[in-house]
Design a protein around this motif. Structure first.
Motif, PDB file in Angstrom:
ATOM      1  N   UNK A 179       1.251  -1.244  -0.345  1.00  0.00           N
ATOM      2  CA  UNK A 179       0.211   0.298   0.232  1.00  0.00           C
ATOM      3  C   UNK A 179       0.732   1.410   0.597  1.00  0.00           C
ATOM      4  N   UNK A 180       1.141   2.161  -1.126  1.00  0.00           N
ATOM      5  CA  UNK A 180       2.019   2.777  -1.152  1.00  0.00           C
ATOM      6  C   UNK A 180       0.903   4.655  -1.000  1.00  0.00           C
ATOM      7  N   UNK A 181       1.549   5.119  -0.268  1.00  0.00           N
ATOM      8  CA  UNK A 181       1.021   6.538   0.023  1.00  0.00           C
ATOM      9  C   UNK A 181       1.793   7.376  -0.759  1.00  0.00           C
ATOM     10  N   UNK A 182       1.137   9.057  -0.779  1.00  0.00           N
ATOM     11  CA  UNK A 182       1.893   9.752  -1.825  1.00  0.00           C
ATOM     12  C   UNK A 182       1.689  11.020  -0.720  1.00  0.00           C
ATOM     13  N   UNK A 183       2.829  11.534  -0.221  1.00  0.00           N
ATOM     14  CA  UNK A 183       3.046  12.650   0.638  1.00  0.00           C
ATOM     15  C   UNK A 183       4.005  13.891   0.036  1.00  0.00           C
ATOM     16  N   UNK A 184       2.917  15.363   0.545  1.00  0.00           N
ATOM     17  CA  UNK A 184       3.149  16.842  -0.459  1.00  0.00           C
ATOM     18  C   UNK A 184       4.469  17.411  -0.360  1.00  0.00           C
ATOM     19  N   UNK A 185       5.678  17.030  -0.054  1.00  0.00           N
ATOM     20  CA  UNK A 185       7.053  17.333  -0.078  1.00  0.00           C
ATOM     21  C   UNK A 185       8.295  16.918  -0.843  1.00  0.00           C
ATOM     22  N   UNK A 186       8.751  17.347  -0.964  1.00  0.00           N
ATOM     23  CA  UNK A 186       9.588  17.044  -2.166  1.00  0.00           C
ATOM     24  C   UNK A 186      10.814  17.827  -1.930  1.00  0.00           C
ATOM     25  N   UNK A 187      12.470  17.098  -3.134  1.00  0.00           N
ATOM     26  CA  UNK A 187      12.983  18.649  -2.862  1.00  0.00           C
ATOM     27  C   UNK A 187      12.883  19.730  -3.072  1.00  0.00           C
ATOM     28  N   UNK A 188      12.128  20.068  -3.676  1.00  0.00           N
ATOM     29  CA  UNK A 188      12.208  21.521  -3.196  1.00  0.00           C
ATOM     30  C   UNK A 188      11.955  22.123  -2.853  1.00  0.00           C
ATOM     31  N   UNK A 189      10.757  21.143  -2.008  1.00  0.00           N
ATOM     32  CA  UNK A 189      10.611  21.562  -0.372  1.00  0.00           C
ATOM     33  C   UNK A 189      11.888  21.792   0.416  1.00  0.00           C
ATOM     34  N   UNK A 190      12.818  21.273   0.007  1.00  0.00           N
ATOM     35  CA  UNK A 190      14.618  20.808   1.125  1.00  0.00           C
ATOM     36  C   UNK A 190      14.309  19.931   1.670  1.00  0.00           C
ATOM     37  N   UNK A 191      13.622  19.097   1.224  1.00  0.00           N
ATOM     38  CA  UNK A 191      13.940  17.517   1.853  1.00  0.00           C
ATOM     39  C   UNK A 191      15.374  16.578   0.818  1.00  0.00           C
TER      40      UNK A 191
END
Length: 354
Positions: free
Chosen positions: A263-275
């Motif tokens: 079961x896969x979830x997508x989270x609103x955060x990526x490298x453009x956010x600094x992660x």
């Protein structure tokens, strides 16, 4: 409705950490708020500390002016000093303290036509080999500054390169060099950064400089009963869920392939956010307080996480770091330090509490 990525800044924890630094150091302590308070928001952090802080430290004059214009009246030290002589007028105008790290700065200060008398923190290179006067030049520089008529107060400072390494002999060597070069000068001193405050009590001097420990970061491996509290909680939410069978690739480059129904979830955060993009599969996240993992490659705006066996759906909160998940753990997975994580946060909504 706005994108759910939120950086919650706990100002009560920030105050706790500053008072801890004061207690451990025993003398006066500058709160270092350079680089937008390590990504936490310099103005709001300085305002939260204004009634208890002995002063603030910033990297450059632009950062100092921002604080002055926001109403901060406590001393503000320019940790890199000035870059050209024309800045001395602004230093005087805004009543700033300034570091001095080179002989050319001694020359410029002595030659200044300004009537202002400056508070100068003369920096010695005791072994880090970044900024600082050579120990052999330090006494002469201090004598010239005293004779110039341009200095109101003078502090001798240096900076530790390896204060976080408790088994290294580098810090004792730096302390010895500093003490030898300043002997008999009768100057207040400042040696300790966060690592020094936490672990090298015999080198505290008159002024400490609390940086990463203010924000709950890992200044050393030393564990104290009263440890700095995390100040930033970086949280988002699950925005999509799908069930995949075994053998399915997820994300760019097919970096992760399911080996069982997932079961896969997508989270609103990526490298453009600094992660950090470079974290591997298995890097932890907290899904509604339950520990899970990133699967696949972090992309610009999103990441995919494993929801298998968890009570989670669209809208479930996901913690990227903060209480329960130290930023230092994420930093280790990325091969970096928590300082960099904090400084890189952007596009998040900042919510100040406490």
């Amino acid at each position: 409705m706005s994108r759910p990525l939120t950086a919650t800044i706990d100002l009560a924890a920030l105050r706790h950490n500053y008072l801890l630094a004061k207690r451990l150091h025993g003398g006066k302590v500058l709160a270092i708020v350079k680089a937008n308070a390590y990504g936490h928001g310099a103005v709001r952090c300085a305002q939260a500390l204004a009634d208890i802080a002995d002063g603030f430290g910033v990297a450059a004059i632009e950062e100092a002016i921002q604080l002055r214009e926001a109403g901060i009246v406590q001393p503000i030290l320019l940790l890199e000093g000035w870059f050209e002589a024309s800045e001395l007028a602004q230093i005087a105008r805004y009543d700033l303290w300034t570091a001095l790290h080179s002989l050319w700065q001694v020359d410029e200060l002595a030659a200044s036509p300004l009537e202002h008398r400056f508070t100068v923190w003369a920096k010695m290179d005791s072994g880090m080999h970044r900024l600082g006067l050579h120990p052999d030049d330090f006494r002469t520089a201090v004598e010239r500054l005293r004779a110039s008529g341009k200095v109101r107060d003078l502090v001798a400072m240096s900076h530790f390169a390896r204060a976080d390494e408790l088994d290294s002999d580098a810090t004792p060597k730096q302390i010895a060099r500093f003490e030898a070069a300043t002997a008999g000068l009768n100057l207040p001193t400042s040696l300790s950064n966060s690592g020094g405050i936490l672990a090298w009590s015999h080198a505290h001097g008159d002024w400490g400089r609390a940086g990463i420990m203010l924000y709950g970061g890992a200044g050393t491996d030393r564990v104290l009963p009263d440890w700095p509290q995390p100040v930033m909680q970086l949280d988002s939410k699950v925005i999509s869920v799908r069930d995949l069978p075994a053998g399915e690739a997820i994300g760019y480059g097919a970096r992760f392939v399911t080996d069982a129904p997932t079961r896969v979830g997508v989270v609103a955060c990526g490298y453009a956010d600094g992660y950090p993009r470079v974290v591997p599969t298995g890097t932890p996240v907290l899904v509604n307080g339950q520990r899970s993992r990133i699967i696949g490659r972090v992309s610009m705006d999103m990441m995919t996480i494993d929801l298998t066996g968890l009570d989670a759906d669209i809208g479930t909160p996901v913690r990227l770091w903060g209480d329960g998940l130290p930023a230092s753990e994420i930093a280790a997975a990325a091969g970096t330090i928590d300082y960099e994580l904090f400084c890189n946060v952007k596009r998040a909504r900042f919510d100040y509490q406490g």
